[in-house]
Write a protein that holds these residues in place. Structure first.
Motif, PDB file in Angstrom:
ATOM      1  N   LYS A 120       0.825  -1.244   0.027  1.00  0.00           N
ATOM      2  CA  LYS A 120       0.085   0.004  -0.039  1.00  0.00           C
ATOM      3  C   LYS A 120       0.883   1.360   0.042  1.00  0.00           C
ATOM      4  N   PHE A 121       2.034   1.032   0.461  1.00  0.00           N
ATOM      5  CA  PHE A 121       3.062   2.275   0.731  1.00  0.00           C
ATOM      6  C   PHE A 121       3.879   2.321  -0.591  1.00  0.00           C
ATOM      7  N   VAL A 122       4.511   1.276  -0.927  1.00  0.00           N
ATOM      8  CA  VAL A 122       5.261   0.910  -2.078  1.00  0.00           C
ATOM      9  C   VAL A 122       5.024  -0.112  -3.170  1.00  0.00           C
ATOM     10  N   GLN A 123       5.014   0.105  -4.464  1.00  0.00           N
ATOM     11  CA  GLN A 123       4.831  -0.981  -5.380  1.00  0.00           C
ATOM     12  C   GLN A 123       5.789  -1.912  -5.962  1.00  0.00           C
ATOM     13  N   THR A 124       6.848  -1.442  -5.626  1.00  0.00           N
ATOM     14  CA  THR A 124       8.227  -2.361  -5.961  1.00  0.00           C
ATOM     15  C   THR A 124       9.334  -1.899  -4.826  1.00  0.00           C
ATOM     16  N   LYS A 125      10.297  -2.891  -5.151  1.00  0.00           N
ATOM     17  CA  LYS A 125      11.518  -2.936  -4.215  1.00  0.00           C
ATOM     18  C   LYS A 125      12.327  -1.415  -4.371  1.00  0.00           C
ATOM     19  N   GLU A 126      12.028  -0.930  -5.961  1.00  0.00           N
ATOM     20  CA  GLU A 126      12.670   0.265  -6.239  1.00  0.00           C
ATOM     21  C   GLU A 126      12.028   1.435  -5.590  1.00  0.00           C
ATOM     22  N   ASP A 127      10.673   1.421  -5.508  1.00  0.00           N
ATOM     23  CA  ASP A 127       9.948   2.546  -4.501  1.00  0.00           C
ATOM     24  C   ASP A 127      10.438   2.668  -3.496  1.00  0.00           C
ATOM     25  N   LEU A 128      10.835   1.373  -2.706  1.00  0.00           N
ATOM     26  CA  LEU A 128      11.486   1.637  -1.401  1.00  0.00           C
ATOM     27  C   LEU A 128      12.537   2.235  -1.308  1.00  0.00           C
ATOM     28  N   ILE A 129      13.636   2.053  -2.254  1.00  0.00           N
ATOM     29  CA  ILE A 129      14.866   2.809  -2.527  1.00  0.00           C
ATOM     30  C   ILE A 129      14.736   4.236  -2.681  1.00  0.00           C
ATOM     31  N   ASN A 155      19.928   5.574 -10.707  1.00  0.00           N
ATOM     32  CA  ASN A 155      20.400   4.663 -11.641  1.00  0.00           C
ATOM     33  C   ASN A 155      19.153   4.377 -12.680  1.00  0.00           C
ATOM     34  N   LYS A 156      19.427   4.421 -14.095  1.00  0.00           N
ATOM     35  CA  LYS A 156      18.253   4.335 -15.055  1.00  0.00           C
ATOM     36  C   LYS A 156      17.240   3.345 -14.879  1.00  0.00           C
ATOM     37  N   ALA A 157      17.932   2.102 -14.726  1.00  0.00           N
ATOM     38  CA  ALA A 157      17.306   0.938 -14.602  1.00  0.00           C
ATOM     39  C   ALA A 157      16.520   1.236 -13.406  1.00  0.00           C
ATOM     40  N   VAL A 158      16.794   1.286 -12.384  1.00  0.00           N
ATOM     41  CA  VAL A 158      15.866   1.515 -11.108  1.00  0.00           C
ATOM     42  C   VAL A 158      14.698   2.902 -11.375  1.00  0.00           C
ATOM     43  N   ILE A 159      15.198   3.773 -11.823  1.00  0.00           N
ATOM     44  CA  ILE A 159      14.148   4.938 -12.283  1.00  0.00           C
ATOM     45  C   ILE A 159      13.050   4.237 -12.923  1.00  0.00           C
ATOM     46  N   LYS A 160      13.389   3.271 -13.990  1.00  0.00           N
ATOM     47  CA  LYS A 160      12.289   2.807 -14.837  1.00  0.00           C
ATOM     48  C   LYS A 160      11.500   1.774 -14.220  1.00  0.00           C
ATOM     49  N   ARG A 161      11.842   1.074 -13.064  1.00  0.00           N
ATOM     50  CA  ARG A 161      11.016   0.418 -12.465  1.00  0.00           C
ATOM     51  C   ARG A 161      10.318   1.228 -11.300  1.00  0.00           C
ATOM     52  N   ALA A 162      10.605   2.098 -10.618  1.00  0.00           N
ATOM     53  CA  ALA A 162       9.985   2.759  -9.758  1.00  0.00           C
ATOM     54  C   ALA A 162       8.823   3.510 -10.135  1.00  0.00           C
ATOM     55  N   SER A 163       8.024   3.676  -9.298  1.00  0.00           N
ATOM     56  CA  SER A 163       6.474   4.222  -9.678  1.00  0.00           C
ATOM     57  C   SER A 163       6.880   5.661 -10.063  1.00  0.00           C
TER      58      SER A 163
END
Length: 241
Positions: A50-59, A114-122
């Protein structure tokens, strides 16, 4: 009727971030798992998502907290009763320990851009990072603008370009120097004897370079050795050095 949640949203968010910090300290920014965060937080995976959608969001959420902390320290420094060039230099003289929010700040900030992290983040958390970075940059821009409008820097034909130059070159100088130190102190980092968190000496190469950079502009009152002593005194009064 469904039972009321045990914790409000703000409390859950704090619990999740604290658990994520603990997990990263136990492993690394890249190796922690969402399941472990859920376990440490004492919350269900549903509550986590409910707070973050992915691990990258948590980062990104942790990076946002880190950037926000850094910005608050910079605001303190840029409000000191010093000249504008002295305030800009004071940022280089603050103790790195006072700027750190997490023990893994350097890795966290590198990973969150990091580009890959940004793409996976919400989009939400990506925008929060952009917001925090822009806010920090604007504090520096406003400080320079106020000083220039007060007459500290005269005969400037292109105000926007000068402000941009000072911010970008100063940022590149300090961030680049930190990377150089990390490379030079590789063995010490492994041994745990490095001095990356120690405040820079007044005659450190970075400080000498920063003074040369700032004094290349026609300030009404250029930085002198007395300026360095004045900066150090003000930072010590705030326990930032």
């Amino acid at each position: 009727m469904a039972p009321a949640p045990k914790y409000d949203n703000e409390t859950q968010q704090r619990m999740i971030l604290s658990a994520a910090e603990q997990c990263i300290n136990e492993s690394s920014v890249t190796d922690f798992t969402m399941a472990k965060v859920s376990l440490h937080a004492g919350l269900s995976m549903g509550s986590i998502y409910k707070f973050v959608q992915t691990k990258e969001d948590l980062i990104m959420a942790l990076a946002y907290e880190s950037f926000t902390h850094v910005s608050s320290v910079f605001k303190q420094i840029l409000s000191l009763p010093l000249s504008t060039p002295e305030r800009m230099l004071a940022v280089c003289l603050v103790s790195p320990q006072k700027i750190k929010r997490f023990s893994f700040d350097f890795e966290l900030q590198s990973y969150s851009t990091n580009k890959a992290v940004i793409k996976r983040a919400s989009e939400y958390w990506t925008n929060k990072i952009i917001e925090s970075c822009s806010g920090c940059e604007n504090v520096f821009k406003q400080t320079l603008l106020d000083g220039i409008e007060a007459g500290e820097l005269q005969n400037i034909p292109n105000l926007h370009d000068v402000i941009e130059e000072i911010i970008i070159s100063g940022w590149a100088l300090t961030v680049g120097y930190e990377q150089v130190l990390r490379l030079q102190q590789t063995n010490q980092i492994v041994e745990g004897t490095d001095s990356l968190l120690a405040p820079l000496a007044l005659n450190d190469p970075l400080i000498r370079s920063a003074v040369r950079l700032l004094n290349s502009y026609p300030w009404q009152a250029p930085i002198t050795h007395d300026s360095l002593l004045r900066i150090e005194k003000e930072l010590q009064a705030l326990e930032l050095r």
